[in-house]
Design a protein around this motif. Structure first.
Motif, PDB file in Angstrom:
ATOM      1  N   PRO A 185      78.323  30.668   1.606  1.00 51.78           N
ATOM      2  CA  PRO A 185      79.761  30.662   1.895  1.00 51.78           C
ATOM      3  C   PRO A 185      80.355  32.061   2.023  1.00 51.78           C
ATOM      4  O   PRO A 185      81.243  32.290   2.851  1.00 51.78           O
ATOM      5  N   VAL A 186      79.873  32.999   1.201  1.00 57.73           N
ATOM      6  CA  VAL A 186      80.369  34.373   1.278  1.00 57.73           C
ATOM      7  C   VAL A 186      79.787  35.071   2.495  1.00 57.73           C
ATOM      8  O   VAL A 186      80.489  35.765   3.246  1.00 57.73           O
ATOM      9  N   ARG A 187      78.503  34.887   2.708  1.00 59.49           N
ATOM     10  CA  ARG A 187      77.837  35.509   3.858  1.00 59.49           C
ATOM     11  C   ARG A 187      78.497  35.097   5.174  1.00 59.49           C
ATOM     12  O   ARG A 187      78.658  35.904   6.088  1.00 59.49           O
ATOM     13  N   SER A 188      78.911  33.830   5.249  1.00 58.32           N
ATOM     14  CA  SER A 188      79.531  33.338   6.477  1.00 58.32           C
ATOM     15  C   SER A 188      80.895  33.978   6.728  1.00 58.32           C
ATOM     16  O   SER A 188      81.385  33.967   7.854  1.00 58.32           O
ATOM     17  N   ARG A 189      81.493  34.540   5.687  1.00 58.66           N
ATOM     18  CA  ARG A 189      82.797  35.195   5.829  1.00 58.66           C
ATOM     19  C   ARG A 189      82.670  36.688   6.114  1.00 58.66           C
ATOM     20  O   ARG A 189      83.494  37.250   6.838  1.00 58.66           O
ATOM     21  N   ILE A 190      81.657  37.343   5.551  1.00 61.26           N
ATOM     22  CA  ILE A 190      81.583  38.798   5.701  1.00 61.26           C
ATOM     23  C   ILE A 190      80.615  39.238   6.795  1.00 61.26           C
ATOM     24  O   ILE A 190      80.742  40.353   7.315  1.00 61.26           O
ATOM     25  N   CYS A 191      79.643  38.410   7.145  1.00 56.78           N
ATOM     26  CA  CYS A 191      78.690  38.774   8.208  1.00 56.78           C
ATOM     27  C   CYS A 191      78.180  37.501   8.893  1.00 56.78           C
ATOM     28  O   CYS A 191      76.989  37.201   8.847  1.00 56.78           O
ATOM     29  N   PRO A 192      79.087  36.748   9.529  1.00 54.47           N
ATOM     30  CA  PRO A 192      78.713  35.442  10.085  1.00 54.47           C
ATOM     31  C   PRO A 192      77.684  35.504  11.202  1.00 54.47           C
ATOM     32  O   PRO A 192      76.966  34.527  11.435  1.00 54.47           O
ATOM     33  N   GLU A 193      77.590  36.634  11.893  1.00 56.75           N
ATOM     34  CA  GLU A 193      76.651  36.741  13.009  1.00 56.75           C
ATOM     35  C   GLU A 193      75.252  37.129  12.563  1.00 56.75           C
ATOM     36  O   GLU A 193      74.282  36.940  13.301  1.00 56.75           O
ATOM     37  N   LYS A 194      75.156  37.701  11.364  1.00 56.23           N
ATOM     38  CA  LYS A 194      73.881  38.252  10.897  1.00 56.23           C
ATOM     39  C   LYS A 194      72.929  37.147  10.486  1.00 56.23           C
ATOM     40  O   LYS A 194      73.332  36.027  10.203  1.00 56.23           O
ATOM     41  N   GLY A 195      71.652  37.458  10.467  1.00 58.59           N
ATOM     42  CA  GLY A 195      70.638  36.508  10.048  1.00 58.59           C
ATOM     43  C   GLY A 195      70.909  35.947   8.665  1.00 58.59           C
ATOM     44  O   GLY A 195      71.611  36.544   7.851  1.00 58.59           O
ATOM     45  N   THR A 196      70.335  34.805   8.388  1.00 64.46           N
ATOM     46  CA  THR A 196      70.583  34.098   7.141  1.00 64.46           C
ATOM     47  C   THR A 196      69.826  34.728   5.972  1.00 64.46           C
ATOM     48  O   THR A 196      68.910  35.538   6.162  1.00 64.46           O
ATOM     49  N   ALA A 197      70.197  34.301   4.772  1.00 64.26           N
ATOM     50  CA  ALA A 197      69.470  34.729   3.579  1.00 64.26           C
ATOM     51  C   ALA A 197      68.011  34.304   3.652  1.00 64.26           C
ATOM     52  O   ALA A 197      67.108  35.074   3.310  1.00 64.26           O
ATOM     53  N   ASP A 198      67.767  33.079   4.114  1.00 59.74           N
ATOM     54  CA  ASP A 198      66.384  32.605   4.210  1.00 59.74           C
ATOM     55  C   ASP A 198      65.576  33.452   5.182  1.00 59.74           C
ATOM     56  O   ASP A 198      64.380  33.696   4.960  1.00 59.74           O
ATOM     57  N   GLU A 199      66.213  33.907   6.259  1.00 63.37           N
ATOM     58  CA  GLU A 199      65.509  34.758   7.222  1.00 63.37           C
ATOM     59  C   GLU A 199      65.144  36.094   6.571  1.00 63.37           C
ATOM     60  O   GLU A 199      64.025  36.591   6.734  1.00 63.37           O
ATOM     61  N   TRP A 200      66.088  36.682   5.831  1.00 69.36           N
ATOM     62  CA  TRP A 200      65.799  37.946   5.142  1.00 69.36           C
ATOM     63  C   TRP A 200      64.630  37.767   4.176  1.00 69.36           C
ATOM     64  O   TRP A 200      63.696  38.571   4.157  1.00 69.36           O
ATOM     65  N   LEU A 201      64.683  36.713   3.381  1.00 65.53           N
ATOM     66  CA  LEU A 201      63.624  36.474   2.403  1.00 65.53           C
ATOM     67  C   LEU A 201      62.289  36.205   3.080  1.00 65.53           C
ATOM     68  O   LEU A 201      61.231  36.639   2.594  1.00 65.53           O
ATOM     69  N   SER A 202      62.321  35.522   4.214  1.00 67.11           N
ATOM     70  CA  SER A 202      61.082  35.224   4.935  1.00 67.11           C
ATOM     71  C   SER A 202      60.419  36.491   5.455  1.00 67.11           C
ATOM     72  O   SER A 202      59.188  36.631   5.394  1.00 67.11           O
ATOM     73  N   VAL A 203      61.215  37.432   5.965  1.00 63.85           N
ATOM     74  CA  VAL A 203      60.647  38.692   6.440  1.00 63.85           C
ATOM     75  C   VAL A 203      59.954  39.415   5.286  1.00 63.85           C
ATOM     76  O   VAL A 203      58.817  39.902   5.422  1.00 63.85           O
ATOM     77  N   HIS A 204      60.604  39.488   4.134  1.00 62.46           N
ATOM     78  CA  HIS A 204      60.014  40.203   3.002  1.00 62.46           C
ATOM     79  C   HIS A 204      58.809  39.458   2.442  1.00 62.46           C
ATOM     80  O   HIS A 204      57.801  40.084   2.083  1.00 62.46           O
ATOM     81  N   ARG A 205      58.875  38.149   2.382  1.00 62.35           N
ATOM     82  CA  ARG A 205      57.726  37.371   1.911  1.00 62.35           C
ATOM     83  C   ARG A 205      56.508  37.614   2.817  1.00 62.35           C
ATOM     84  O   ARG A 205      55.385  37.838   2.332  1.00 62.35           O
TER      85      ARG A 205
END
Length: 363
Positions: A185-205
């Motif tokens: 909900p916060v991410r959608s307000r401050i950086c709605p165009e950016k990749g999702t949290a799951d995408e960030w975690l997937s890259v690092h994993r």
């Protein structure tokens, strides 16, 4: 020493014995424990991991462009391509920056920038290979997970294959940027165009599985709640339990100048210290907590060493604009190794120059 409730005293004892905090315990403790107790316990936790050592490295940043396909509300760095304040360095200009540091003793080249709509994976593979060719003794730590996902998706490759090609070209580590805050909900307000949290975690994993160590960050002090911060740390802790691939965690303070969230202001230094202590106490499986001095300022970064941080980042050599463009007090961030070591010693710790992988550098 402290007049504590039974519940806070019990949690303090658990922490000091190396026990792992649950999310609810972390919230209770961070909400009710005195600041001095947080500092004491975070210091004990830090010293269990790295003793009296505080690390730093000789590094410089390359920021190839501030043109970006995304337009995050908190960002003071991004510019449209037609802006007079935009830059988009050519490969030759980037390599000239590398050449200017060849005699500096730098052991790390840190490359991050905007997500440029033109450049693709092959361009960045060639760039990394060229940088390594100019400074083979320095490790290349390059690209946020958001940059990586964009360039690899643009190339039409699976994430693992794209990361493997970058690793083969000389990308040896990945910085922690782009995480911002994972709470959707916060991410959608401050950086709605950016990749999702799951995408960030997937890259690092995926990077960890390929043997590429990474860092992790949080952007705090804007519209997120304490629950959001703990949720963010919890997702990182669970990934670290799974892979063991994070070297360091960097709490990044929201700086409010020159962006569309400017009216909310900034949190206090007390809140900065609480965030640093929370990171050290909750992320019991991530070895290092960084006090990023270009963001905090030198004095506050020194203070963070009393709240669990054990790394001051690097010498920088006035090579990053990300925080100075957002109003950070270090408008031209640069320190010598002598200045860095003096800052660490004056805070009561022993400076250790390290490489990207926290191996001590022989003098």
């Amino acid at each position: 020493m402290f007049n504590l409730s039974e519940s806070i005293a019990a949690l303090a004892d658990k922490i000091d014995r190396g026990g792992r905090l649950s999310r609810s315990e972390a919230k209770t403790f961070l909400s009710e424990a005195p600041l001095a107790l947080l500092g004491l316990l975070a210091t004990h936790a830090k010293e269990r991991k790295s003793g009296k050592a505080v690390f730093y490295n000789r590094n410089f940043h390359i920021e190839p462009t501030n043109v970006c396909v995304f337009n995050c509300r908190f960002c003071s760095y991004r510019r449209p391509a037609d802006s007079p304040d935009a830059w988009d360095y050519s490969k030759e200009e980037i390599l000239a920056q590398v050449d200017s540091h060849r005699g500096s003793g730098a052991t790390e080249v840190h490359i991050v920038g905007g997500v440029h709509p033109r450049n693709g994976l092959d361009y960045y593979i060639d760039l990394i290979r060229s940088v390594k060719g100019r400074m083979p003794q320095a490790s290349v730590k390059a690209f946020t997970a958001i940059e990586l996902a964009y360039m690899i998706n643009k190339a039409g490759l699976p994430l693992e294959e794209g990361l493997r090609r970058l690793k083969e070209a000389g990308m040896e580590a990945i910085p922690g940027g782009g995480a911002e805050i994972f709470a959707e909900p916060v991410r959608s307000r401050i950086c709605p165009e950016k990749g999702t949290a799951d995408e960030w975690l997937s890259v690092h994993r995926t990077a960890h599985r390929l043997g590429i160590p990474t860092n992790a960050t949080i952007l705090y002090g804007h519209i997120e709640s304490l629950d959001d911060r703990i949720d963010h740390l919890d997702r990182l802790r669970r990934l670290q339990d799974e892979t063991g691939g994070f070297n360091a965690f960097i709490p990044l303070k929201y700086r409010s100048r020159h962006n569309s969230m400017e009216e909310i202001g900034e949190v206090s230094i007390v809140e900065d210290m609480r965030m640093t202590a929370l990171a050290r106490l909750y992320l019991d499986n991530i070895p290092h907590i960084k006090a990023y001095w270009p963001m905090f300022g030198k004095t506050t970064a020194q203070l963070a060493l009393a709240f669990g941080a054990d790394d001051m980042d690097g010498t920088i050599d006035d090579s990053t604009k990300i925080y100075s463009m957002a109003g950070a007090e270090e408008s031209k961030p640069s320190v010598t190794t002598a200045e860095m070591e003096a800052m660490i010693r004056s805070a009561g710790y022993e400076p250790v120059e390290r490489d990207t992988f926290y191996n001590p550098v022989k003098k």
